[in-house]
Scaffold this motif. Structure first.
Motif, PDB file in Angstrom:
ATOM      1  N   PRO A  16       0.803  -1.236   0.000  1.00  0.00           N
ATOM      2  CA  PRO A  16       0.000   0.000   0.000  1.00  0.00           C
ATOM      3  C   PRO A  16       0.834   1.283   0.000  1.00  0.00           C
ATOM      4  O   PRO A  16       0.434   2.275  -0.597  1.00  0.00           O
ATOM      5  N   ALA A  17       1.998   1.262   0.629  1.00  0.00           N
ATOM      6  CA  ALA A  17       2.843   2.456   0.653  1.00  0.00           C
ATOM      7  C   ALA A  17       3.370   2.755  -0.748  1.00  0.00           C
ATOM      8  O   ALA A  17       3.310   3.901  -1.213  1.00  0.00           O
ATOM      9  N   LEU A  18       3.884   1.745  -1.433  1.00  0.00           N
ATOM     10  CA  LEU A  18       4.400   1.955  -2.778  1.00  0.00           C
ATOM     11  C   LEU A  18       3.285   2.328  -3.741  1.00  0.00           C
ATOM     12  O   LEU A  18       3.463   3.186  -4.616  1.00  0.00           O
ATOM     13  N   ARG A  19       2.136   1.699  -3.574  1.00  0.00           N
ATOM     14  CA  ARG A  19       0.992   2.019  -4.430  1.00  0.00           C
ATOM     15  C   ARG A  19       0.609   3.492  -4.279  1.00  0.00           C
ATOM     16  O   ARG A  19       0.381   4.205  -5.253  1.00  0.00           O
ATOM     17  N   ALA A  20       0.572   3.982  -3.037  1.00  0.00           N
ATOM     18  CA  ALA A  20       0.229   5.380  -2.775  1.00  0.00           C
ATOM     19  C   ALA A  20       1.295   6.316  -3.336  1.00  0.00           C
ATOM     20  O   ALA A  20       0.977   7.354  -3.941  1.00  0.00           O
ATOM     21  N   LEU A  21       2.551   5.974  -3.139  1.00  0.00           N
ATOM     22  CA  LEU A  21       3.633   6.816  -3.643  1.00  0.00           C
ATOM     23  C   LEU A  21       3.659   6.843  -5.168  1.00  0.00           C
ATOM     24  O   LEU A  21       3.874   7.897  -5.776  1.00  0.00           O
ATOM     25  N   LEU A  22       3.435   5.695  -5.791  1.00  0.00           N
ATOM     26  CA  LEU A  22       3.396   5.648  -7.247  1.00  0.00           C
ATOM     27  C   LEU A  22       2.268   6.513  -7.797  1.00  0.00           C
ATOM     28  O   LEU A  22       2.451   7.253  -8.769  1.00  0.00           O
ATOM     29  N   LEU A  23       1.108   6.440  -7.183  1.00  0.00           N
ATOM     30  CA  LEU A  23      -0.034   7.234  -7.645  1.00  0.00           C
ATOM     31  C   LEU A  23       0.233   8.723  -7.492  1.00  0.00           C
ATOM     32  O   LEU A  23       0.008   9.513  -8.413  1.00  0.00           O
ATOM     33  N   SER A  24       0.738   9.120  -6.332  1.00  0.00           N
ATOM     34  CA  SER A  24       0.974  10.547  -6.106  1.00  0.00           C
ATOM     35  C   SER A  24       2.035  11.099  -7.058  1.00  0.00           C
ATOM     36  O   SER A  24       1.864  12.179  -7.627  1.00  0.00           O
ATOM     37  N   ASP A  25       3.106  10.362  -7.255  1.00  0.00           N
ATOM     38  CA  ASP A  25       4.157  10.850  -8.139  1.00  0.00           C
ATOM     39  C   ASP A  25       3.720  10.800  -9.596  1.00  0.00           C
ATOM     40  O   ASP A  25       4.152  11.625 -10.403  1.00  0.00           O
ATOM     41  N   ALA A  26       2.867   9.854  -9.949  1.00  0.00           N
ATOM     42  CA  ALA A  26       2.360   9.782 -11.324  1.00  0.00           C
ATOM     43  C   ALA A  26       1.622  11.064 -11.696  1.00  0.00           C
ATOM     44  O   ALA A  26       1.767  11.573 -12.816  1.00  0.00           O
ATOM     45  N   LEU A  27       0.845  11.594 -10.768  1.00  0.00           N
ATOM     46  CA  LEU A  27       0.109  12.835 -11.054  1.00  0.00           C
ATOM     47  C   LEU A  27       1.070  14.000 -11.293  1.00  0.00           C
ATOM     48  O   LEU A  27       0.894  14.783 -12.228  1.00  0.00           O
ATOM     49  N   TRP A 146       8.462   2.025 -10.478  1.00  0.00           N
ATOM     50  CA  TRP A 146       8.499   3.492 -10.545  1.00  0.00           C
ATOM     51  C   TRP A 146       8.970   3.956 -11.918  1.00  0.00           C
ATOM     52  O   TRP A 146       8.414   4.892 -12.492  1.00  0.00           O
ATOM     53  N   GLU A 147      10.004   3.294 -12.453  1.00  0.00           N
ATOM     54  CA  GLU A 147      10.511   3.673 -13.779  1.00  0.00           C
ATOM     55  C   GLU A 147       9.410   3.535 -14.828  1.00  0.00           C
ATOM     56  O   GLU A 147       9.216   4.429 -15.664  1.00  0.00           O
ATOM     57  N   ALA A 148       8.686   2.419 -14.790  1.00  0.00           N
ATOM     58  CA  ALA A 148       7.599   2.212 -15.749  1.00  0.00           C
ATOM     59  C   ALA A 148       6.543   3.291 -15.595  1.00  0.00           C
ATOM     60  O   ALA A 148       6.061   3.868 -16.582  1.00  0.00           O
ATOM     61  N   MET A 149       6.162   3.586 -14.346  1.00  0.00           N
ATOM     62  CA  MET A 149       5.170   4.625 -14.105  1.00  0.00           C
ATOM     63  C   MET A 149       5.635   5.963 -14.662  1.00  0.00           C
ATOM     64  O   MET A 149       4.864   6.707 -15.264  1.00  0.00           O
ATOM     65  N   GLY A 179      -3.384  21.856 -10.906  1.00  0.00           N
ATOM     66  CA  GLY A 179      -4.429  21.041 -10.285  1.00  0.00           C
ATOM     67  C   GLY A 179      -3.950  19.643  -9.959  1.00  0.00           C
ATOM     68  O   GLY A 179      -4.242  19.111  -8.883  1.00  0.00           O
ATOM     69  N   LEU A 180      -3.211  19.023 -10.876  1.00  0.00           N
ATOM     70  CA  LEU A 180      -2.687  17.678 -10.609  1.00  0.00           C
ATOM     71  C   LEU A 180      -1.739  17.688  -9.414  1.00  0.00           C
ATOM     72  O   LEU A 180      -1.759  16.766  -8.590  1.00  0.00           O
ATOM     73  N   CYS A 181      -0.926  18.728  -9.303  1.00  0.00           N
ATOM     74  CA  CYS A 181      -0.002  18.826  -8.158  1.00  0.00           C
ATOM     75  C   CYS A 181      -0.764  19.015  -6.846  1.00  0.00           C
ATOM     76  O   CYS A 181      -0.425  18.401  -5.830  1.00  0.00           O
ATOM     77  N   PHE A 182      -1.786  19.853  -6.863  1.00  0.00           N
ATOM     78  CA  PHE A 182      -2.571  20.086  -5.647  1.00  0.00           C
ATOM     79  C   PHE A 182      -3.313  18.824  -5.222  1.00  0.00           C
ATOM     80  O   PHE A 182      -3.371  18.494  -4.037  1.00  0.00           O
ATOM     81  N   ILE A 183      -3.870  18.106  -6.192  1.00  0.00           N
ATOM     82  CA  ILE A 183      -4.557  16.842  -5.877  1.00  0.00           C
ATOM     83  C   ILE A 183      -3.575  15.862  -5.250  1.00  0.00           C
ATOM     84  O   ILE A 183      -3.878  15.199  -4.245  1.00  0.00           O
ATOM     85  N   SER A 184      -2.394  15.758  -5.836  1.00  0.00           N
ATOM     86  CA  SER A 184      -1.386  14.839  -5.315  1.00  0.00           C
ATOM     87  C   SER A 184      -0.951  15.234  -3.912  1.00  0.00           C
ATOM     88  O   SER A 184      -0.791  14.381  -3.029  1.00  0.00           O
ATOM     89  N   SER A 185      -0.770  16.528  -3.680  1.00  0.00           N
ATOM     90  CA  SER A 185      -0.368  17.018  -2.361  1.00  0.00           C
ATOM     91  C   SER A 185      -1.419  16.667  -1.307  1.00  0.00           C
ATOM     92  O   SER A 185      -1.095  16.165  -0.227  1.00  0.00           O
ATOM     93  N   LEU A 186      -2.679  16.912  -1.628  1.00  0.00           N
ATOM     94  CA  LEU A 186      -3.760  16.593  -0.681  1.00  0.00           C
ATOM     95  C   LEU A 186      -3.886  15.092  -0.459  1.00  0.00           C
ATOM     96  O   LEU A 186      -4.140  14.643   0.660  1.00  0.00           O
ATOM     97  N   TYR A 187      -3.699  14.324  -1.520  1.00  0.00           N
ATOM     98  CA  TYR A 187      -3.772  12.873  -1.411  1.00  0.00           C
ATOM     99  C   TYR A 187      -2.729  12.343  -0.418  1.00  0.00           C
ATOM    100  O   TYR A 187      -3.036  11.549   0.470  1.00  0.00           O
ATOM    101  N   VAL A 188      -1.476  12.815  -0.570  1.00  0.00           N
ATOM    102  CA  VAL A 188      -0.415  12.362   0.334  1.00  0.00           C
ATOM    103  C   VAL A 188      -0.698  12.845   1.755  1.00  0.00           C
ATOM    104  O   VAL A 188      -0.501  12.108   2.722  1.00  0.00           O
TER     105      VAL A 188
END
Length: 196
Positions: A16-27, A146-149, A179-188
């Protein structure tokens, strides 16, 4: 055709930690990639040429390089590295909004320099948290995720950025990037402590 189980068991998606980090950085990486392939067109719109596109891009890179020399040791001292990611993503969003008020090449160079100074706030914190949560004996596989993402985000961002500018112009592009950065910031920020 039967696919061997070892290729269908993508273990990093269960973390779950990697999944969350991958999603936030993807945005955030998607946001960055939305401008990258059409950056020279933006510089041209401001009255600049290819050389000035290179100079303003260099301002970002040199700013990030110098800031990276000192940011890592300060990030190591932070008790809660998650907050560095939240802060960095949020400030990146604000910086992307600054593009909407840029009127000339010198202002663009300043914004690029600011972005370069901001990126090393969250990147070492992200790398540190990602590294801490890697599964033993799966480090290369999970960094490969992460590289693939990052490649997928670059591709998606390039397509999306080109489409938005072609249809609506640069201002909506910059607002979307922010907007993508703000969404990612709030998500984390909202992630439970048990995840990160």
């Amino acid at each position: 055709m039967v696919i061997p189980k070892r290729y269908t068991n993508i273990r990093y998606l269960k973390n779950p930690a990697l999944r969350a980090l991958l999603l936030s950085d993807a945005l955030v990486l998607t946001a960055v990639a939305m401008l990258a392939p059409i950056y020279a067109a933006y510089v041209s719109r401001l009255g600049g040429d290819i050389l000035e596109a290179g100079l303003t891009a260099a301002a970002l890179a040199f700013g990030a390089g110098f800031a990276s020399l000192v940011s890592g040791k300060y990030i190591d001292k932070l008790h809660n590295k998650k907050l560095a990611i939240v802060f960095g993503y949020g400030v990146m969003g604000i910086c992307f909004l600054l593009y909407t008020v840029v009127g000339n090449i010198w202002e663009l160079a300043l914004v690029q320099l600011i972005i370069g100074l901001v990126r090393p706030i969250y990147e070492p914190a992200f790398d540190a948290l990602y590294s801490v949560h890697l599964d033993k004996s799966k480090e290369a596989e999970e960094w490969g995720a992460w590289e693939a993402m990052s490649y997928f985000a670059a591709g998606a961002g390039a397509l999306l950025g080109g489409f938005i500018v072609n249809q609506y112009g640069f201002t909506p592009l910059f607002v979307g990037m922010a907007g993508l950065c703000f969404i990612s910031s709030l998500y984390v920020l909202k992630l439970p402590k048990k995840v990160l």
